[in-house]
Write a protein that holds these residues in place. Structure first.
Motif, PDB file in Angstrom:
ATOM      1  N   ILE A  79       1.137  -1.432  -0.123  1.00 43.18           N
ATOM      2  CA  ILE A  79      -0.143   0.257   0.156  1.00 43.18           C
ATOM      3  C   ILE A  79       0.508   1.029   0.169  1.00 43.18           C
ATOM      4  CG2 ILE A  79      -1.618   1.255   1.268  1.00 43.18           C
ATOM      5  CD1 ILE A  79      -2.724  -1.680   2.448  1.00 43.18           C
ATOM      6  N   HIS A  80       1.060   2.041  -1.107  1.00 49.52           N
ATOM      7  CA  HIS A  80       0.975   3.285  -1.073  1.00 49.52           C
ATOM      8  C   HIS A  80       2.847   3.460  -1.750  1.00 49.52           C
ATOM      9  CE1 HIS A  80      -2.101   5.318   0.705  1.00 49.52           C
ATOM     10  NE2 HIS A  80      -2.275   4.830   1.823  1.00 49.52           N
ATOM     11  N   GLN A  81       2.839   1.642  -2.266  1.00 53.41           N
ATOM     12  CA  GLN A  81       4.743   1.777  -2.147  1.00 53.41           C
ATOM     13  C   GLN A  81       4.690   3.003  -3.746  1.00 53.41           C
ATOM     14  OE1 GLN A  81       5.302  -2.433  -3.840  1.00 53.41           O
ATOM     15  NE2 GLN A  81       7.671  -1.961  -4.418  1.00 53.41           N
ATOM     16  N   PRO A  82       5.709   3.161  -3.768  1.00 53.40           N
ATOM     17  CA  PRO A  82       5.990   3.863  -5.087  1.00 53.40           C
ATOM     18  C   PRO A  82       6.266   3.211  -6.114  1.00 53.40           C
ATOM     19  CG  PRO A  82       7.683   4.287  -3.589  1.00 53.40           C
ATOM     20  CD  PRO A  82       6.886   3.272  -3.175  1.00 53.40           C
ATOM     21  N   LEU A  83       4.874   3.630  -7.286  1.00 53.68           N
ATOM     22  CA  LEU A  83       5.436   2.779  -8.851  1.00 53.68           C
ATOM     23  C   LEU A  83       6.590   2.212  -9.291  1.00 53.68           C
ATOM     24  CD1 LEU A  83       2.836   4.654 -10.793  1.00 53.68           C
ATOM     25  CD2 LEU A  83       2.303   2.094  -9.649  1.00 53.68           C
ATOM     26  N   LEU A  84       7.924   3.615  -9.101  1.00 55.38           N
ATOM     27  CA  LEU A  84       8.974   3.481  -9.560  1.00 55.38           C
ATOM     28  C   LEU A  84       9.858   2.039  -8.685  1.00 55.38           C
ATOM     29  CD1 LEU A  84      11.457   4.590 -11.389  1.00 55.38           C
ATOM     30  CD2 LEU A  84      12.362   5.584  -9.481  1.00 55.38           C
ATOM     31  N   THR A  85       9.365   1.242  -7.600  1.00 51.57           N
ATOM     32  CA  THR A  85       9.709   0.707  -7.016  1.00 51.57           C
ATOM     33  C   THR A  85       9.328  -0.831  -7.280  1.00 51.57           C
ATOM     34  OG1 THR A  85       9.338   0.802  -5.108  1.00 51.57           O
ATOM     35  CG2 THR A  85      11.065   1.825  -4.956  1.00 51.57           C
ATOM     36  N   THR A  86       7.799  -0.604  -7.652  1.00 55.41           N
ATOM     37  CA  THR A  86       6.822  -2.678  -7.795  1.00 55.41           C
ATOM     38  C   THR A  86       7.506  -3.069  -8.181  1.00 55.41           C
ATOM     39  OG1 THR A  86       5.130  -0.193  -7.439  1.00 55.41           O
ATOM     40  CG2 THR A  86       4.798  -2.548  -8.955  1.00 55.41           C
ATOM     41  N   PRO A  87       8.478  -3.085 -10.248  1.00 57.28           N
ATOM     42  CA  PRO A  87       8.940  -3.653 -10.732  1.00 57.28           C
ATOM     43  C   PRO A  87       9.678  -4.729  -9.624  1.00 57.28           C
ATOM     44  CG  PRO A  87       8.730  -2.122 -11.857  1.00 57.28           C
ATOM     45  CD  PRO A  87       8.359  -1.359 -10.801  1.00 57.28           C
ATOM     46  N   PHE A  88      10.547  -4.401  -8.821  1.00 61.56           N
ATOM     47  CA  PHE A  88      11.144  -5.407  -8.001  1.00 61.56           C
ATOM     48  C   PHE A  88      10.490  -5.593  -7.062  1.00 61.56           C
ATOM     49  CE2 PHE A  88      13.505  -1.932  -9.128  1.00 61.56           C
ATOM     50  CZ  PHE A  88      14.902  -1.785  -9.761  1.00 61.56           C
ATOM     51  N   THR A  89       8.835  -5.844  -6.363  1.00 64.22           N
ATOM     52  CA  THR A  89       8.661  -6.534  -5.211  1.00 64.22           C
ATOM     53  C   THR A  89       7.824  -7.123  -5.902  1.00 64.22           C
ATOM     54  OG1 THR A  89       6.623  -4.454  -4.988  1.00 64.22           O
ATOM     55  CG2 THR A  89       8.767  -4.611  -3.653  1.00 64.22           C
ATOM     56  N   ALA A  90       7.383  -7.101  -7.181  1.00 64.84           N
ATOM     57  CA  ALA A  90       6.862  -7.969  -8.251  1.00 64.84           C
ATOM     58  C   ALA A  90       7.208  -9.209  -8.733  1.00 64.84           C
ATOM     59  CB  ALA A  90       6.139  -6.922  -9.101  1.00 64.84           C
ATOM     60  N   LEU A 130      -8.191 -21.461  -7.297  1.00 69.23           N
ATOM     61  CA  LEU A 130      -8.904 -20.136  -7.429  1.00 69.23           C
ATOM     62  C   LEU A 130      -8.465 -18.607  -6.459  1.00 69.23           C
ATOM     63  CD1 LEU A 130     -11.544 -22.386  -5.649  1.00 69.23           C
ATOM     64  CD2 LEU A 130     -11.492 -21.328  -8.200  1.00 69.23           C
ATOM     65  N   LEU A 131      -8.577 -17.458  -8.022  1.00 72.25           N
ATOM     66  CA  LEU A 131      -8.054 -16.626  -7.961  1.00 72.25           C
ATOM     67  C   LEU A 131      -8.958 -15.723  -7.903  1.00 72.25           C
ATOM     68  CD1 LEU A 131      -4.944 -16.833 -10.296  1.00 72.25           C
ATOM     69  CD2 LEU A 131      -4.864 -17.376  -8.370  1.00 72.25           C
ATOM     70  N   ASN A 132      -9.141 -14.523  -6.972  1.00 69.73           N
ATOM     71  CA  ASN A 132      -9.689 -13.364  -7.078  1.00 69.73           C
ATOM     72  C   ASN A 132      -8.868 -12.458  -5.970  1.00 69.73           C
ATOM     73  OD1 ASN A 132     -11.722 -11.191  -6.637  1.00 69.73           O
ATOM     74  ND2 ASN A 132     -13.304 -12.608  -4.953  1.00 69.73           N
ATOM     75  N   GLY A 133      -8.360 -11.411  -6.405  1.00 72.10           N
ATOM     76  CA  GLY A 133      -7.968 -10.387  -5.730  1.00 72.10           C
ATOM     77  C   GLY A 133      -6.850  -9.552  -6.717  1.00 72.10           C
ATOM     78  N   PRO A 134      -6.063  -8.737  -6.460  1.00 74.36           N
ATOM     79  CA  PRO A 134      -5.175  -7.805  -6.776  1.00 74.36           C
ATOM     80  C   PRO A 134      -4.169  -8.233  -7.068  1.00 74.36           C
ATOM     81  CG  PRO A 134      -4.747  -7.645  -4.614  1.00 74.36           C
ATOM     82  CD  PRO A 134      -5.796  -8.644  -5.017  1.00 74.36           C
ATOM     83  N   GLY A 135      -2.950  -7.482  -7.149  1.00 73.01           N
ATOM     84  CA  GLY A 135      -1.375  -7.818  -7.313  1.00 73.01           C
ATOM     85  C   GLY A 135      -0.649  -8.499  -7.291  1.00 73.01           C
ATOM     86  N   THR A 136      -1.137  -9.197  -6.139  1.00 74.35           N
ATOM     87  CA  THR A 136      -0.057 -11.208  -5.976  1.00 74.35           C
ATOM     88  C   THR A 136      -0.840 -12.384  -6.906  1.00 74.35           C
ATOM     89  OG1 THR A 136       0.521  -9.876  -3.907  1.00 74.35           O
ATOM     90  CG2 THR A 136       0.463 -12.450  -4.049  1.00 74.35           C
ATOM     91  N   CYS A 137      -2.173 -11.961  -6.806  1.00 73.16           N
ATOM     92  CA  CYS A 137      -2.647 -12.562  -7.986  1.00 73.16           C
ATOM     93  C   CYS A 137      -2.902 -12.686  -8.861  1.00 73.16           C
ATOM     94  CB  CYS A 137      -4.350 -11.854  -7.773  1.00 73.16           C
ATOM     95  SG  CYS A 137      -5.659 -13.324  -8.718  1.00 73.16           S
TER      96      CYS A 137
END
Length: 190
Positions: A124-135, A161-168
């Motif tokens: 939550i509130h993570q900068p988009l610039l660092t998102t590829p690394f955590t993804a 079964l999947l239902n949800g945001p990013g980690t999904c």
């Protein structure tokens, strides 16, 4: 030099994953027989519990299925999501009480379910610039748990079964690599 090494390592890992996916997608050799599951046979069910409303929707769906048919259940949860884990434990206990009609309780050694924690793809509130690394970290953990760990003896999922945001999303990629049937639910389950 460090950036170049990281790029080369990323390219090697990407090629290995793509090569494995290509290998898994090729038709079987002649003479091999595909396994056909009987309609009454049980299977292993994996469920990703998102957070908040996503967890409520998927647990509502799970409360209606026959747990005897899905004899082994694997719950994937995002790191730090203890509330979803507790809700799943509550559902499992309620279903076990209904199945046993209160005759005996299930010990920890007999539980037909387990939890696997996956790092969040985006905090939550993570900068988009660092998102590829955590993804990528989340994807690596997902590939480990869905593709590699079953080869080493852990129970493998037949259906996810999947239902949800990013980690999904990263779990869906890992399921695609391993040819696990993924069922993606959208927000209209309630």
């Amino acid at each position: 030099m460090g950036v170049l090494q990281n790029m080369c390592l990323g390219a090697i890992i990407s090629l290995a994953v793509l090569g494995f996916r290509l290998y898994k997608s090729l038709p079987p050799r002649r003479g091999t027989v595909r396994e056909v599951r009987q309609a009454t046979a049980g299977c292993n069910l994996a469920v990703f519990l998102g957070s908040g409303g996503h967890t409520s929707e998927i647990l509502s769906l799970l409360s209606a299925i026959d747990f005897a048919r899905y004899s082994r259940r694997i719950y994937y949860i995002s790191q730090g999501d203890t509330l979803s884990m507790q809700k799943a434990v509550d559902l499992e206990c309620a279903k076990a009480a209904d199945a046993n009609k209160g005759t005996h309780s299930i010990s920890a050694a007999e539980t037909p379910y387990s939890f696997i924690v996956i790092p969040r793809a985006r905090h939550i509130h993570q900068p988009l610039l660092t998102t590829p690394f955590t993804a990528m970290l989340s994807l690596a953990a997902s590939i480990w748990h869905i593709t590699i760990a079953p080869v080493l003896g852990r129970p493998a999922a037949d259906v996810l079964l999947l239902n949800g945001p990013g980690t999904c999303f990263v779990l869906c990629i890992a399921a695609y690599i391993n040819r696990v049937r993924a069922i993606i639910l959208s927000g209209g389950c309630s």
